[in-house]
Design a protein around this motif. Structure first.
Motif, mmCIF file in Angstrom:
data_model
loop_
_atom_site.group_PDB
_atom_site.id
_atom_site.type_symbol
_atom_site.label_atom_id
_atom_site.label_comp_id
_atom_site.label_asym_id
_atom_site.label_seq_id
_atom_site.Cartn_x
_atom_site.Cartn_y
_atom_site.Cartn_z
ATOM 1 N N GLN A 30 -10.152 -2.153 -5.466
ATOM 2 C CA GLN A 30 -9.272 -3.292 -5.208
ATOM 3 C C GLN A 30 -8.084 -2.870 -4.351
ATOM 4 O O GLN A 30 -7.700 -3.563 -3.409
ATOM 5 C CB GLN A 30 -8.798 -3.893 -6.527
ATOM 6 N N MET A 31 -7.494 -1.711 -4.661
ATOM 7 C CA MET A 31 -6.351 -1.241 -3.883
ATOM 8 C C MET A 31 -6.776 -0.878 -2.463
ATOM 9 O O MET A 31 -6.063 -1.173 -1.499
ATOM 10 C CB MET A 31 -5.690 -0.042 -4.555
ATOM 11 N N ASP A 33 -9.176 -2.201 -0.686
ATOM 12 C CA ASP A 33 -9.337 -3.464 0.041
ATOM 13 C C ASP A 33 -7.980 -4.057 0.410
ATOM 14 O O ASP A 33 -7.791 -4.556 1.522
ATOM 15 C CB ASP A 33 -10.134 -4.464 -0.791
ATOM 16 N N ARG A 34 -7.034 -3.993 -0.517
ATOM 17 C CA ARG A 34 -5.694 -4.524 -0.260
ATOM 18 C C ARG A 34 -4.997 -3.753 0.860
ATOM 19 O O ARG A 34 -4.308 -4.335 1.699
ATOM 20 C CB ARG A 34 -4.852 -4.488 -1.542
ATOM 21 N N MET A 35 -5.180 -2.435 0.909
ATOM 22 C CA MET A 35 -4.533 -1.632 1.944
ATOM 23 C C MET A 35 -5.073 -1.993 3.331
ATOM 24 O O MET A 35 -4.315 -2.058 4.291
ATOM 25 C CB MET A 35 -4.701 -0.135 1.665
ATOM 26 N N VAL A 36 -6.376 -2.247 3.437
ATOM 27 C CA VAL A 36 -6.944 -2.669 4.728
ATOM 28 C C VAL A 36 -6.361 -4.019 5.121
ATOM 29 O O VAL A 36 -5.953 -4.219 6.272
ATOM 30 C CB VAL A 36 -8.487 -2.709 4.670
ATOM 31 N N GLU A 37 -6.307 -4.940 4.167
ATOM 32 C CA GLU A 37 -5.732 -6.269 4.416
ATOM 33 C C GLU A 37 -4.274 -6.159 4.863
ATOM 34 O O GLU A 37 -3.852 -6.803 5.830
ATOM 35 C CB GLU A 37 -5.831 -7.092 3.132
ATOM 36 N N LEU A 38 -3.500 -5.322 4.189
ATOM 37 C CA LEU A 38 -2.083 -5.153 4.513
ATOM 38 C C LEU A 38 -1.893 -4.434 5.848
ATOM 39 O O LEU A 38 -1.064 -4.834 6.665
ATOM 40 C CB LEU A 38 -1.402 -4.375 3.382
ATOM 41 N N ALA A 39 -2.668 -3.378 6.085
ATOM 42 C CA ALA A 39 -2.553 -2.632 7.346
ATOM 43 C C ALA A 39 -2.842 -3.535 8.536
ATOM 44 O O ALA A 39 -2.192 -3.435 9.577
ATOM 45 C CB ALA A 39 -3.503 -1.438 7.347
ATOM 46 N N ALA A 40 -3.811 -4.443 8.372
ATOM 47 C CA ALA A 40 -4.179 -5.351 9.467
ATOM 48 C C ALA A 40 -3.024 -6.241 9.894
ATOM 49 O O ALA A 40 -3.013 -6.748 11.012
ATOM 50 C CB ALA A 40 -5.385 -6.196 9.059
ATOM 51 N N LYS A 41 -2.033 -6.411 9.030
ATOM 52 C CA LYS A 41 -0.857 -7.236 9.342
ATOM 53 C C LYS A 41 0.273 -6.433 9.971
ATOM 54 O O LYS A 41 1.266 -7.009 10.410
ATOM 55 C CB LYS A 41 -0.351 -7.908 8.064
ATOM 56 N N HIS A 77 2.157 0.343 0.435
ATOM 57 C CA HIS A 77 1.350 1.501 0.806
ATOM 58 C C HIS A 77 1.852 2.752 0.083
ATOM 59 O O HIS A 77 1.057 3.584 -0.373
ATOM 60 C CB HIS A 77 1.377 1.694 2.322
ATOM 61 N N GLN A 78 3.170 2.892 -0.053
ATOM 62 C CA GLN A 78 3.719 4.035 -0.778
ATOM 63 C C GLN A 78 3.283 4.033 -2.241
ATOM 64 O O GLN A 78 2.999 5.090 -2.813
ATOM 65 C CB GLN A 78 5.245 4.066 -0.672
ATOM 66 N N GLU A 79 3.189 2.856 -2.847
ATOM 67 C CA GLU A 79 2.699 2.761 -4.227
ATOM 68 C C GLU A 79 1.234 3.194 -4.296
ATOM 69 O O GLU A 79 0.831 3.910 -5.215
ATOM 70 C CB GLU A 79 2.868 1.341 -4.765
ATOM 71 N N ALA A 80 0.423 2.782 -3.325
ATOM 72 C CA ALA A 80 -0.976 3.216 -3.284
ATOM 73 C C ALA A 80 -1.058 4.735 -3.109
ATOM 74 O O ALA A 80 -1.909 5.386 -3.739
ATOM 75 C CB ALA A 80 -1.713 2.503 -2.153
ATOM 76 N N LYS A 87 -3.893 9.602 -9.735
ATOM 77 C CA LYS A 87 -5.134 9.369 -10.465
ATOM 78 C C LYS A 87 -6.403 9.192 -9.649
ATOM 79 O O LYS A 87 -7.482 9.257 -10.222
ATOM 80 C CB LYS A 87 -4.967 8.183 -11.410
ATOM 81 N N TRP A 88 -6.354 8.969 -8.349
ATOM 82 C CA TRP A 88 -7.576 8.670 -7.610
ATOM 83 C C TRP A 88 -8.173 9.838 -6.850
ATOM 84 O O TRP A 88 -9.364 9.853 -6.588
ATOM 85 C CB TRP A 88 -7.344 7.519 -6.642
ATOM 86 N N TYR A 89 -7.366 10.790 -6.434
ATOM 87 C CA TYR A 89 -7.866 11.871 -5.586
ATOM 88 C C TYR A 89 -7.701 13.229 -6.259
ATOM 89 O O TYR A 89 -6.625 13.557 -6.745
ATOM 90 C CB TYR A 89 -7.126 11.904 -4.247
ATOM 91 N N SER A 90 -8.766 14.014 -6.224
ATOM 92 C CA SER A 90 -8.636 15.404 -6.654
ATOM 93 C C SER A 90 -8.176 16.266 -5.471
ATOM 94 O O SER A 90 -7.568 17.306 -5.665
ATOM 95 C CB SER A 90 -9.950 15.921 -7.230
#
Length: 105
Positions: A30-31, A33-41, A77-80, A87-90
């Motif tokens: 979900q995040m 997808d949101r980052m792509v949506e936000l970056a596009a703006k 984006h900073q929150e992502a 928690k998402w990347y090793s």
């Protein structure tokens, strides 16, 4: 959305984000997808290409370095980024490159 970004004639910039994920989704999809949506703006955004398997690779394209700096400073984006570290990347690596030439069909 096209699988291959429709970029302009070079030069432009590519941000290449390579990652290895931790187990489970934990809200990642979900995040992402949101980052792509936000970056596009964002001003200067040209497109994105992504593949997620054993190694995730996302390449976003930008008109200039200032646009990339502004995207990195975007609060959402900073929150992502924080969640990615926590928690998402090793492991991950970000590379920024100037595209001098491109070609294809």
């Amino acid at each position: 959305m096209s699988l291959i970004a429709n970029t302009p004639k070079p030069p432009y910039y590519a941000v290449i984000f390579t990652s290895h994920r931790t187990e489970g989704d934990n809200g990642y999809g979900q995040m992402a997808d949101r980052m792509v949506e936000l970056a596009a703006k964002q001003p200067g955004f040209l497109g994105v290409e992504s593949a997620r398997e054993d190694v995730g690779i996302t390449v976003s394209y930008w008109s200039d370095l200032e646009s990339i700096r502004q995207w990195k400073a975007n609060a959402e984006h900073q929150e992502a980024q924080r969640l990615g570290h926590d928690k998402w990347y090793s492991s991950f690596k970000t590379r920024i490159s100037k595209v001098e030439r491109d070609y294809g069909i």
